[in-house]
Structure formats: C-alpha cells, structure tokens
Design an enzyme around this catalytic site. Sequence first.
Site, PDB file in Angstrom:
ATOM      1  N   LEU A  95       0.853  -1.186   0.000  1.00  0.00           N
ATOM      2  CA  LEU A  95       0.000   0.000   0.000  1.00  0.00           C
ATOM      3  C   LEU A  95       0.886   1.232   0.000  1.00  0.00           C
ATOM      4  CD1 LEU A  95      -2.704  -1.150   2.599  1.00  0.00           C
ATOM      5  CD2 LEU A  95      -2.737  -1.391   0.107  1.00  0.00           C
ATOM      6  N   ASP A  96       1.103   1.783  -1.184  1.00  0.00           N
ATOM      7  CA  ASP A  96       2.035   2.893  -1.355  1.00  0.00           C
ATOM      8  C   ASP A  96       1.481   4.180  -0.750  1.00  0.00           C
ATOM      9  OD1 ASP A  96       4.384   4.199  -2.773  1.00  0.00           O
ATOM     10  OD2 ASP A  96       2.711   5.264  -3.710  1.00  0.00           O
ATOM     11  N   ALA A  97       2.342   4.908  -0.034  1.00  0.00           N
ATOM     12  CA  ALA A  97       2.006   6.230   0.515  1.00  0.00           C
ATOM     13  C   ALA A  97       0.684   6.218   1.283  1.00  0.00           C
ATOM     14  CB  ALA A  97       1.952   7.267  -0.609  1.00  0.00           C
TER      15      ALA A  97
END
Length: 583
Positions: free
Chosen positions: A239-241
């Site tokens: 789960l990016d950023a």
Amino acid sequence: MVLPTDRSEIFSGRVTPLLDRVYGEAIAASLCERLYAIVEPYLAASFDEDLGKWNQEKALLITYGNSLNSSQDDRPLQTLDRFLGSYLRDTVSGVHILPFCPYSSDDGFAVIDYLKIDPELGTWDDVRQIGQSFNLMADLVINHISSQHEWFEQFKRGEKPGCDYFIEVDPETTDVSQVVRPRSSPLLAPVETANGTKYVWATFSHDQIDLNFANPDVLVEIVKVVLAYIEAGAKYIRLDAIGYLWKEIGTPCIHLPETHALIKIFRQIVQMVDASVALITETNVPNRENLSYFGNRNEAHMIYNFSLPPLLLNALLQGRSDHLRTWMMSMPPAPVGCAYLNFTASHDGIGMRPTEGLLTEDEYDTLLDLMKKFGGRISMRSHADGSESPYEINISLFDAFKGTVKGEDEWQIQRFICSQTIAMSVEGIPAFYIHSLLATPNYAEGVSETGHNRTINRRQWDYEALEAAISDPTSPQSIVLKELSRLIQIRRRQPAFHPNATQYTLQLRPVLFGFWRQSMNRDQSIFSIHNLTDVPQALRLSDLNLVCTDDWFDLIGGTKMTGLYEALELAPYQSMWVSNAFF
C-alpha cells in the site's frame, strides 16, 4: 477453523463496524452490501487468520520491471524472469515488481490504469510466469492516480463517476498550511475543466492526483483492484504512501483515524479471500508513527523498517554502533501475525524523517555532507512556514559506502557487504533492492537526463553488459552478487533467523555491533557480530554468554570456536554468525 454458515453475515460483522467509523452508520450497511457482492465470488472456504505466512526462508528482491533490458527478449519482464532463474532461484523467495501498470510519470507511481500491464514491460502472462516460481509483491499506488487516468479525464469533463473521485479545494478560502508534505511542490494543482479552473489535491506532484476516499465509490473501485491482483497471484500487496490517504482540512492529513480504519477493512477482506496474502504499508515517517500501522495486530501484516537504512548507514560511516544499538533496544518485537520488512535501499531514497530524535544534529549534518561528497543528492520537503528540510538522500547504496567520515578508502565492498549482512540478520524479512545485489554505482547521467534526483538509483542495466560484469570475478557486480547470494542462502536455512524469532541487543564495545537471535523452539542461537570499522577488532567470546554444553562455530566463515573464553579478531567490516547449530 471457522466454517461460515452465513458468509454474508460474518463479512458484515467484520466489515460494517469499520465502515461505520469511516462513513457513518447511514452509509455503512449499504456499502457493506456492495462490497460483499464484489468480494463474494472470491471468498475462501475458511476466514481464519494464517499465522504461517513466513519463516526464515523468506527473502525478497525489489526491482522495476525494466531494471534489466536485453535485445534477446521481447519484453523486460522476460529478461527479469531469465535473470531470476539464472542467478537468484535459490537465493530469494519473492519478487516485488515496482508499479507495472501504464503510467505518466515518477517511474510508475502515476498510474494510468490499475488493471493493465505497461506494454513496454510485458503482459499479465509475464507477471504470472514470475509468480509461478517466486512469491509476487504487487504495488498498489493507492493514494493517487495519474492525471491521464480515465477517472481524471472524466473529472475534467464533469462526467460521472470520475467527477466525484477527487478533492477540490478553493485556495482563496481554505487554509491547508497544516498539511504534512513529503515534497516541496504546491499541494493544490490548478486544472482546467469544463466548469472552469479547479484546484485539486496533489500530495506528490501535479501529475499525481489524490483520490477522494471520502467518496465510498472510490473504496469500492480500489477493492476491485486488490481482488484482481490477488487473482493474478500476488502474495503481498504493498500500500504505497498509505499514510496520506484520508484528508481533513485543519489537520496534518497524515495518519488520520480513517486511514487506519480503511487499512483494517483491506486486511479483513484480504484475510477472507486468501489468508496467505500479506498487506505491507509504506510509511516513510518517524519510527513511532511507522509502528502504529501494526494497529492492534489488525492493520498491516508487515511494515517497512524505515529507521534501519539511515541508522545503519550512519553507524558504518561513523564506525560506531551507539545510535543503532539504542534504536534496536527500543524496538518492540513485531506482534503475532506481523513482521518487519528490513531493507537498506529501494527505488526511493534513504529517508531522513525516520532519524528524527535518533541522530545528533552534528551527525545528521555530517551524514548529508558525506552523501553529497560521494555523489548523492538531497531531496527536500516543505513545511507550513514555507521552510524546507531534507526528506531523503538520493544515492546508490553501494556508492554511499565509498568511505567514512575519514574520507574515501579501499573498503567499499567489505563495508557494503557488512551493511547487508546486518540487515539480513535483524528481526524481520529481508528485502534487497536489485541495484544493491548488483553493486550498481550512481547513475548520475540519468539524473541529468530526467532532472529527478531519484533516477540516481534507478539505472536500467543492459543485460548482456551485466552478464559480462558478473562473469568477471574481479568486478564489484560479481563479488557482491556471489557473496550476498551465499549469505542469503545460509541465512534461509537457520531457524534462529525466523522473522519472529527472539532478538536481544548485545552490549559490546561501540566499534562492534551485535545481537542475539534464538529460534522459536530455542534449539538454535545465533550471535550476529559485526566490525563497524576499518581496523581489526578483538571480540572476547566471554561477552557472548555462550552455553558451555554446546559446540559453537561461525556460520559465515566456518570457523569452530575452540574455547568459550578465547579472543577472536574480526577483520575490518567482518561479520560473524556464531551459532550452536547449522541447518
């Protein structure tokens, strides 16, 4: 084992209360019904948690789909598969392929279509082919999409559903000064639409437009993406950023309660679809904030150990373990069903925010100065008062170890291998950036071409040139890949290196860094000892509390300990795994 008799009732019981926290009671029940309709075809027979997702055999490679390119293959993903089969089949267990979707900027992190593979990289079949031999990590760029995504095109035309998927802010009447920024670009991006100029929220760049998760339709769409990635074989969803996901004017808009609740929703859905899949949160923030993403063992299965890279780098540049040891002593064991993801380099830079409160001001400044001397760049972030501060160091990790505070020297390779040996020894699952395994130097010419600091550590190797380098036994590529592969293969056989095995920090002289790992059934101990300096250092075995009834030897060098009170000499940057058992 839970055998759901009424699957929808169990799904609702787990998900509805979380939806209520985010969207309120009036929306939660109907939204849960919508989500269940989407998820129901994918539900597993059992909804029980899988506590056996990992063991000591897990080790990951981080790579772009086009980090390797060959004239012999039609597609870069095919070249990657060939490299994995030729060099890493017995070394790593999984592969994190950085964003593989069509994109418009930021080397993949401005996604145009979540459900397609960038044709410049390959096809879904190529991704699945890699997934047949290695556990696949898929990157879900969840906070934002490309300004060229069809949803944003709809926004500009004033058409549904996209017109409701983004956050409009009037810069004349809204104060966004409290918003925590990871970049120095303006937060609000002006966009020409069918209804005039609009200003939309853009945390990272004006080509990366933040999604509005306050609209439940956005959550529904992203759940569909998660299901598609799992169906394609992903065993890890990154789960990016994720920390920036929820926005509320008048707050810092990072780590908000709604963000944590949404992660819990994703975890519940993933567990009910395929309990072997793990969620990884990417939050490049101070350590205490990062740890919050374990929740009450109900959020991320894994979190990046963001404090490790800068502290480890500082320790080897200073030749002292003080701050690294203090940090390790304060780190809690990962909760049951959770693990740390240990890395020292990635496609991004070495984050400086995780050093807050851990390094002295002088050491902080010295670290930045050294990295610039070794060819690195410093990326900045903005503050509410308009000032800027360092956000990350952009440099090839191999070149980051060119020298120490005393200057450049001849110990670069040994120092670098020591750093990687420490990283693969500490509690958690090790992940190695491809350019670390390949001892890739700074890609300064790439920075000149793109104008982006992060390009310095995103070289694309010509595969034939790489193979020539690997075949040369004197090249850094050959030496580092061979030795790190050997060490990883040894590590993967040792129960004491299970991601959740016991870890205690040793109180050795500052020039040494050491810690004790013990297998979960207590039949193996490993004392991981490292010389952080460019001179030989003595190690008294009496400092390790070795059990007198066991035979002890170094797993790395093969040396047997002849007595419990002897003194050993560690060569510059030498590492030892002193163990009572070998597997």
